[in-house]
Every structure is written in structure tokens, then in C-alpha cells.
Design a protein around this motif. Structure first.
Motif, PDB file in Angstrom:
ATOM      1  N   ASN A  95       0.860  -1.209   0.066  1.00 51.06           N
ATOM      2  CA  ASN A  95       0.050   0.093  -0.036  1.00 51.06           C
ATOM      3  C   ASN A  95       0.838   1.235   0.039  1.00 51.06           C
ATOM      4  O   ASN A  95       2.049   1.398   0.433  1.00 51.06           O
ATOM      5  CB  ASN A  95      -1.023   0.139   1.182  1.00 51.06           C
ATOM      6  N   THR A  96       0.300   2.185  -0.681  1.00 50.53           N
ATOM      7  CA  THR A  96       0.962   3.472  -0.728  1.00 50.53           C
ATOM      8  C   THR A  96       0.838   4.586   0.481  1.00 50.53           C
ATOM      9  O   THR A  96       1.017   5.833   0.183  1.00 50.53           O
ATOM     10  CB  THR A  96       0.901   4.171  -2.199  1.00 50.53           C
ATOM     11  N   SER A 110      -2.325   8.059  -6.740  1.00 47.52           N
ATOM     12  CA  SER A 110      -3.718   7.523  -6.571  1.00 47.52           C
ATOM     13  C   SER A 110      -4.379   8.341  -7.779  1.00 47.52           C
ATOM     14  O   SER A 110      -3.658   8.729  -8.695  1.00 47.52           O
ATOM     15  CB  SER A 110      -4.404   8.002  -5.346  1.00 47.52           C
ATOM     16  N   ASP A 113      -3.357   6.700 -11.526  1.00 48.64           N
ATOM     17  CA  ASP A 113      -2.326   5.806 -11.557  1.00 48.64           C
ATOM     18  C   ASP A 113      -2.284   5.116  -9.999  1.00 48.64           C
ATOM     19  O   ASP A 113      -3.091   5.229  -9.115  1.00 48.64           O
ATOM     20  CB  ASP A 113      -0.865   6.545 -11.526  1.00 48.64           C
ATOM     21  N   SER A 114      -1.401   3.920 -10.086  1.00 48.75           N
ATOM     22  CA  SER A 114      -1.333   2.984  -8.890  1.00 48.75           C
ATOM     23  C   SER A 114      -0.187   2.451  -8.731  1.00 48.75           C
ATOM     24  O   SER A 114       0.720   2.473  -9.618  1.00 48.75           O
ATOM     25  CB  SER A 114      -2.400   1.976  -9.118  1.00 48.75           C
ATOM     26  N   GLU A 117       0.316  -0.120 -11.114  1.00 49.60           N
ATOM     27  CA  GLU A 117       0.640   0.081 -12.404  1.00 49.60           C
ATOM     28  C   GLU A 117       1.969   0.493 -12.719  1.00 49.60           C
ATOM     29  O   GLU A 117       3.091   0.446 -13.573  1.00 49.60           O
ATOM     30  CB  GLU A 117      -0.130   1.150 -12.916  1.00 49.60           C
ATOM     31  N   LYS A 130      -2.023  -7.482  -8.385  1.00 46.61           N
ATOM     32  CA  LYS A 130      -2.242  -6.860  -7.418  1.00 46.61           C
ATOM     33  C   LYS A 130      -3.137  -7.510  -6.518  1.00 46.61           C
ATOM     34  O   LYS A 130      -4.245  -8.287  -6.881  1.00 46.61           O
ATOM     35  CB  LYS A 130      -2.860  -5.271  -7.660  1.00 46.61           C
ATOM     36  N   SER A 186      -5.041  -1.662 -14.258  1.00 49.72           N
ATOM     37  CA  SER A 186      -5.082  -0.222 -13.984  1.00 49.72           C
ATOM     38  C   SER A 186      -6.253  -0.440 -12.990  1.00 49.72           C
ATOM     39  O   SER A 186      -6.608   0.754 -12.190  1.00 49.72           O
ATOM     40  CB  SER A 186      -5.681   0.399 -15.139  1.00 49.72           C
ATOM     41  N   ALA A 188      -6.149  -1.646 -10.053  1.00 48.55           N
ATOM     42  CA  ALA A 188      -5.340  -1.618  -8.930  1.00 48.55           C
ATOM     43  C   ALA A 188      -5.799  -0.380  -8.213  1.00 48.55           C
ATOM     44  O   ALA A 188      -5.685  -0.501  -6.970  1.00 48.55           O
ATOM     45  CB  ALA A 188      -4.238  -2.028  -9.014  1.00 48.55           C
ATOM     46  N   ARG A 189      -5.985   0.690  -9.034  1.00 51.70           N
ATOM     47  CA  ARG A 189      -6.555   1.995  -8.143  1.00 51.70           C
ATOM     48  C   ARG A 189      -7.483   1.814  -7.324  1.00 51.70           C
ATOM     49  O   ARG A 189      -7.586   2.447  -6.359  1.00 51.70           O
ATOM     50  CB  ARG A 189      -6.914   2.994  -9.123  1.00 51.70           C
ATOM     51  N   GLU A 192      -6.321  -0.020  -3.888  1.00 52.94           N
ATOM     52  CA  GLU A 192      -5.405   0.856  -3.337  1.00 52.94           C
ATOM     53  C   GLU A 192      -6.039   1.908  -2.850  1.00 52.94           C
ATOM     54  O   GLU A 192      -5.685   2.508  -1.696  1.00 52.94           O
ATOM     55  CB  GLU A 192      -4.236   1.276  -4.531  1.00 52.94           C
ATOM     56  N   MET A 193      -7.114   2.640  -3.335  1.00 54.00           N
ATOM     57  CA  MET A 193      -7.809   3.867  -3.047  1.00 54.00           C
ATOM     58  C   MET A 193      -8.939   3.401  -1.968  1.00 54.00           C
ATOM     59  O   MET A 193      -9.533   4.243  -1.574  1.00 54.00           O
ATOM     60  CB  MET A 193      -8.531   4.713  -4.204  1.00 54.00           C
TER      61      MET A 193
END
Lengths: 218, 218
Positions: A95-96, A110, A113-114, A117, A130, A186, A188-189, A192-193
Motif C-alpha cells: 500500500n502507498t 492515486s 495511477d497506482s 501500474e 495486485k 489499472s 489496482a487503483r 489501493e484507493m
């Protein structure tokens, strides 16, 4: 199978430990071979467990797991080496979250992009999937404690890679029908979000041991 | 109760219609009184249903619902008038999806801000509660079709406002224990940033009639 797990934190240790338990040979990778946590883990995990540098672990694995902090992942994978990742399934669990500006954390990437990606672009020959970033470490590897109706979202550009990751997830205890393929890398956004909502649910429940299940019309 | 619903789209019509059905008096607001869709809605919804400008609807309501597109919401609320929102509960249902650069849509605000926070800052005397943006219109007002274990997240700075919104949601059919208060208005980043995942689940299922339920250890 031979698996390289990059990262020595709770996520890396949980995944690596579960994989050894399931009969895989696992090398835990860290910045330098001989990392104290990795050595202790390998000693305790027993047969099939080893440790080494990021490059050692990636080179060893037929499958590689990125269990490092999102902010460090690209650099870690660079150290692991593109040649050690080429053609391999790379499960990106990271995770970012960026805590540098205080709480709540920001996401360092976010919207359009992710991290997954970014990794796929930086390592075009890796087969990035992911997965698992939407649950806490203990739930990742033993989802059964939450019953059978919680979902795990996977995505990636390589269908074969996703099928292989789904098998690994099912060996952890995830129901096949609850491993939900939400599309190409893509996508994965989405997972991740989801983290800011995850963090708020965590704060409300007071435990990280939860997940979400998708519910459709009865 | 007297309720003003801002917006004449599917979300506005679904919420306004359900509120009339439940015995409330509802004025649907649009850019100009006499809006074709609002007039048609009011005629069909029958007793208790009316229409007018955004300011008419907000002035009429003891409670106000923002059911406009996220990109237009601040401007709509400006037209509704701060004086017509002061002291009132304002349910913000909007999402900040921006389709102007193609699919998938971007979020026009995210990460360290949210639409709900922007609204609360712009209208400090309104009692903003984020709710309902995580489900499609039909699920918003008739959640029972998905059973009793799906969650609806609410947040806001005013405890009394959240309690009032929870009552309205329960009258729609949401279980009290599944209306999950995730904190102050900054928590709205969570449900707003959940949208990219929602869109991918929607694409996978092929139906928008779904929701997520939070699952904890059995």
C-alpha cells in the motif's frame, strides 16, 4: 514451489510463514543478506525457509511477493533486479500510505495511477498481480476466521498469472468464488484507493481483523 | 418532515420519491423553478411533492439533500443560498467523478480533501453528513433487497445531525447496526475514494445493485 518474499515486516513474515507451512520453499529477501529479522524468521520457520538479499530472494523464487512498504517498493524491486523478475508472477501486496505528513496518511499515488501500474511499467517482463492489500496480515493468510463470504480483489494484465495467484490464495483459505478478478492492472487503483475507507472502518471497529464482502440481490 | 432535495437525476428522484412515500413533504430543487423533470416528478409523486429552484427547495426543507453531480455541487449549494442551509442537516450524497478525460473517471477531489469537507468549509453553518454515495440509487432507498448485512457509512462533525440522518436511513430500510458512523467530516475521503473500487466491482458483476458488508471475526 520456490517463492521469494521481499520484506521482513509483519506482512512479509505472515505470508512467508504461511507459504512454508503449506510446503513451499521460501526465501525472505531484505536489503542485505543476514538481516536480523529474516535470519530469526528463517530459523523459526524451519525446513524450507531461507533468507538473503532482495536479489537472492527474487532469483530464488519462481513466484515473487512484494511485501515491502509502498513508498520503498520500486527501489526494492530495482535492487531485486529486473532479470530476476522477468517472466515471473509478482504479487504486489503493498500500500502507498505516506505517514510523513501526519495522520491520516496520504496515498503517495492515486486517482489516475497506482503502485501496481508503476511496478508493471518499470518491470514490463514481470507478470504483476495486485492482491491482498485490502486486508491485514492475519486475514491475508487465514481468511477463514472471518467466514466464507468476504472478498479478495485481484487484478493484472496476465490471465495465467491471475489464475496462479488465485490458486495460492485458495491454499490460504480464500473461497474460489470470493477471489474476484476486477480486471487489468489499472484496476489496482480501486483496492489501493480503498485504504482510506479501510482505515476509518479499522478506527471504528478498533480491530484490523475485518474484511468486506460483496452482497448482491438475494 | 419538510425536506428539500437538490437534483432531478435518478438519485434525486429516487430519494425524493421514497421520502414522499414515507409521508414527508418534499420540494425538488433545480436550476430554475418549472424544470420539466421536476414538474413531471412532482405530478407523479402526488401529495406532498413539489418543485422549485434550488433556493426554494433549500428554504423549504428542514433537512436538505445534495443529490447533484459532485462537480456541480458547490455551485448548486451557492445557488441554494447559505442562509437557506444555515443550521440545517445537509446530507451530501454526491460523488466527485469526472468523466471529462474519458474512462475510467478521475475523482476531482481526493486524498487530503473531499467534497463533503469542501461543502462543510464553504457552508460552515450547515450540518453536513456524508451518506449514501457508496451505493446505487435503488439500493440507497430500498437496501432490504440486498438483505440485512450490507453497510452504509456516515460521517460528519455534528453528532445530532448524524443521529437524524441515521433515523432517515433506517426509515429507508437500513439496519441501525449497519449504519456505521466512521467519524468526522474528513472521514468522507474514505467513502468518496471507494468509488474506483465500486466501479470495478460494478464492471465485474454487470450490475450496480450491490453493496459491501463489513465482516468481523465470527
Amino acid at each position: 514451489m520456490r517463492i521469494g518474499v521481499l520484506g521482513t515486516g509483519v506482512v512479509g513474515q505472515s505470508i512467508a510463514g504461511r507459504l512454508v507451512e503449506l510446503g513451499h520453499e521460501v526465501t525472505m529477501g531484505s536489503r542485505q543478506a543476514g538481516n536480523e529479522k529474516a535470519v530469526a524468521w528463517a530459523a523459526e520457520a524451519g525446513d524450507g525457509a531461507g533468507e538473503g538479499s532482495f536479489a537472492d530472494a527474487a532469483g530464488f523464487g519462481e513466484l515473487v511477493v512484494n511485501a515491502t512498504a509502498g513508498g520503498a517498493s520500486l527501489e526494492v524491486l530495482e535492487a531485486a533486479g529486473a532479470e530476476n523478475l522477468a517472466g515471473k508472477v509478482l504479487i504486489d501486496v503493498a500500500n502507498t500510505l505516506d505517514f510523513s505528513q501526519g495522520m491520516p496518511p496520504r496515498l503517495s499515488v492515486s486517482n489516475d495511477d497506482s503502485l501496481a501500474e508503476q511496478i508493471q511499467r518499470a518491470f514490463p517482463e514481470a507478470r504483476v498481480v495486485k492482491a491482498l492489500n485490502t486486508v491485514t496480515a492475519s486475514v491475508m493468510v487465514r481468511p477463514g476466521a472471518l467466514g466464507k463470504s468476504s472478498n479478495l480483489f485481484i487484478c493484472g494484465d496476465d490471465e495465467g498469472a491471475k489464475a496462479q495467484v488465485s490458486e495460492v490464495l485458495q491454499s490460504f483459505g480464500w473461497s474460489a468464488e470470493r477471489v474476484t478478478d476486477i480486471g487489468d492492472i489499472s484496476a489496482a487503483r480501486g483496492p489501493e484507493m480503498y485504504l482510506p475507507l479501510w482505515l476509518r472502518i479499522y478506527g471504528t471497529l478498533g480491530t484490523a481483523e475485518f474484511n468486506i464482502g460483496v452482497i448482491t440481490r438475494q
